[in-house]
Scaffold this active site. Structure first.
Site, mmCIF file in Angstrom:
data_model
loop_
_atom_site.group_PDB
_atom_site.id
_atom_site.type_symbol
_atom_site.label_atom_id
_atom_site.label_comp_id
_atom_site.label_asym_id
_atom_site.label_seq_id
_atom_site.Cartn_x
_atom_site.Cartn_y
_atom_site.Cartn_z
ATOM 1 N N ASP A 54 -7.054 -8.217 4.296
ATOM 2 C CA ASP A 54 -6.263 -9.065 3.390
ATOM 3 C C ASP A 54 -5.761 -10.340 4.070
ATOM 4 O O ASP A 54 -5.174 -11.202 3.415
ATOM 5 C CB ASP A 54 -5.063 -8.273 2.847
ATOM 6 N N SER A 71 0.838 -1.214 0.000
ATOM 7 C CA SER A 71 0.000 0.000 0.000
ATOM 8 C C SER A 71 0.866 1.254 0.000
ATOM 9 O O SER A 71 0.605 2.216 -0.734
ATOM 10 C CB SER A 71 -0.893 0.019 1.243
HETATM 11 C C1 S3P Z 1 -5.580 -1.378 -0.152
HETATM 12 C C2 S3P Z 1 -6.856 -1.409 0.325
HETATM 13 C C3 S3P Z 1 -7.628 -2.644 0.501
HETATM 14 C C4 S3P Z 1 -6.735 -3.889 0.441
HETATM 15 C C5 S3P Z 1 -5.733 -3.812 -0.678
HETATM 16 C C6 S3P Z 1 -4.846 -2.597 -0.497
HETATM 17 C C7 S3P Z 1 -4.908 -0.075 -0.304
HETATM 18 O O1 S3P Z 1 -8.596 -2.751 -0.518
HETATM 19 O O2 S3P Z 1 -7.533 -5.056 0.294
HETATM 20 O O3 S3P Z 1 -4.925 -4.969 -0.713
HETATM 21 O O4 S3P Z 1 -3.673 -0.046 -0.469
HETATM 22 O O5 S3P Z 1 -5.606 0.953 -0.226
HETATM 23 P P1 S3P Z 1 -10.050 -2.052 -0.380
HETATM 24 O O6 S3P Z 1 -9.889 -0.602 -0.441
HETATM 25 O O7 S3P Z 1 -10.822 -2.600 -1.559
HETATM 26 O O8 S3P Z 1 -10.592 -2.545 0.934
#
Ligand code: S3P
Length: 450
Positions: A327, A29
């Site tokens: 996740d 992220s």
């Molecule tokens: C993420 C947000 C999450 C997560 C993804 C990374 C991010 O998704 O599942 O692996 O970096 O903002 P969602 O925003 O769909 O919950």
């Protein structure tokens, strides 16, 4: 198979104790956001510890296509010369974000308030995922999206040449949607306000503040109210990307279920919006400790020590914690298989729209390996068999989903018979060194046919 290669069938065999240090890669992220914010700053941003997985490399390519100068300096060090807020150039080609929902949604947000047009696509997994959750709020700024039925990629976004700021309450708990709206708000005049009922990962807010944007968060009865003042000049930064707690989850869970194990996973961010799995594992009776707890770059960080935990108990996972471990449910369901009693996971509808329908993918694979799973639209229950009693022996479909593939590889380390996946290639999207790292701890992973 992944966006970039052929399928790689893999098998995980029961192994002896896992031991040693697991240096997991940089946070996915934060890596995406570092490249994107670097591309929006004026001057040179230096990044160390960048995750060099396919997802993030696709974002690096996209930033180049929008006009930023992005250079791989080697050893996880990168340089980004940004074009300034609102400075994106129109790409000449379709932007291929591969497997990455984060990449495509965040980049759509940034370009939606510039007067350019861009077309986005991805692999078979990404092209099935819902984009309306992002394009609906982007339309409020004045952007127009044209995609396939159901708001799927490939999709063209015509950015708003004269964007207006918005006030938007995010209808699903999603850091990607929140971040897309904030990134769009960067190039809108005035204040853009995003309200989220449940706290999701807050890297965008923290990093925008770090790059010099005026941004504040107030916690009210409505949830978290985030206010961003548009059209700042972002100042280039030096960013050391911390190691990814979502990747740490795999060696940690592997050590917890594999007899005799004792593994140290150094330098893991314990930002409360990300650390829900570790709290949950401890509630289940896992021998997981935080060593050398400290603050780094304003974030809590610790070295995680995970040891084999023979007496795990199933628990009801607090649904309020879902966003902070969204996740990690696939690998938690593996640990739950080795616990006694039921592990109940509720309030997790979002799992159905990830790289795969993660409840469906895990339920099918766990059942094929002898574990009972019950499920509904937004809940699932794993009935654990207790340590030593999980049969294994099946080949599971990974559905182009790195976390499904890695979860079943962890499972095979402690089942009676080996566990296989039809395709481990997607692991390279987030954890390119998964195989050598796990092998270094003592895991026995094979690429079938080798
Ligand atoms: C993420 C947000 C999450 C997560 C993804 C990374 C991010 O998704 O599942 O692996 O970096 O903002 P969602 O925003 O769909 O919950």
């Amino acid at each position: 198979m992944s966006a970039h290669g052929s399928p790689i069938p893999m098998t995980s065999h029961a192994c002896g104790p896992l031991s040693g240090e697991a240096l997991v890669p940089g946070d996915k992220s934060i890596s995406h956001r570092a490249l994107i914010l670097g591309a929006l700053a004026v001057g040179e941003t230096r990044i160390s510890g960048l995750l060099e997985g396919e997802d993030v490399l696709d974002t690096a390519k996209a930033m180049r296509a929008f006009g930023a100068e992005v250079t791989d300096l080697g050893g996880g060090n990168w340089s980004v010369h940004g074009v300034g807020v609102g400075g994106f150039a129109e790409p000449e080609q379709v932007i291929d974000c591969g497997n990455s929902g984060t990449g495509v949604r965040l980049i759509m947000g940034v370009m939606a308030t510039t007067g350019i047009t861009a077309t986005f696509t991805g692999d078979a997994s990404l092209n099935k995922r819902p984009m309306a959750r992002v394009t609906d709020p982007l339309a409020l700024f004045g952007a127009v999206a044209v995609g396939r039925a159901g708001g799927r990629l490939p999709m063209t976004i015509v950015g708003a040449a004269d964007p207006v700021p918005v006030r938007y309450e995010v209808p699903v708990p999603s850091a990607q949607v929140k971040s897309a709206v904030l990134f769009a708000g960067l190039n809108a005049p005035g204040k853009t306000v995003v309200i989220e009922k449940e706290a999701t990962r807050d890297h965008t807010e923290r990093m925008l503040a770090g790059f010099g944007a005026e941004i504040s968060t107030e916690v009210s009865d409505a949830g978290r109210v985030i206010t961003l003042t548009g059209q700042p000049e972002l100042k280039p930064q030096t960013i050391a990307v911390p190691r990814d707690p979502s990747s740490a989850a795999f060696p940690v869970c592997a050590a917890i279920i594999t007899p005799g194990s004792d593994v140290l996973v150094p330098n893991i961010g314990l930002n409360p919006t990300r650390a829900g799995l570790f709290t949950t594992l401890r509630e289940m009776g896992a021998d997981l400790t935080y060593e050398n707890e400290r603050q780094e770059g304003g974030e809590p960080v610790a070295d995680l020590r995970a040891r084999f935990s023979p007496d795990l108990k199933g628990i009801e996972v607090d649904p309020a914690r879902a966003a902070s471990m969204i996740d990690e449910y696939p690998v938690l369901s593996v640990v739950a298989s080795f616990a006694t009693g039921q592990t109940v996971m509720r309030g997790v509808k979002e799992l159905r729209v990830k790289e795969s329908d993660r409840i469906d993918a895990m339920a099918k694979g766990l059942r094929a390996n002898g574990v009972t799973v019950d499920e509904g639209e937004d809940w699932w229950i794993v009935t654990g068999l207790g340590h030593g009693n999980v049969p294994g022996g099946a080949t599971c479909a990974s559905h182009l989903d790195h976390r499904i593939a890695m979860s079943f590889m962890v499972m095979g380390m402690a089942t009676q018979a080996p566990v296989s996946v039809d395709d481990g290639a997607p692991i390279a999207t987030s954890f390119p060194v998964f195989e050598p790292l796990m092998a270094g701890l003592g895991a026995r992973l094979t690429r079938d046919g080798n």
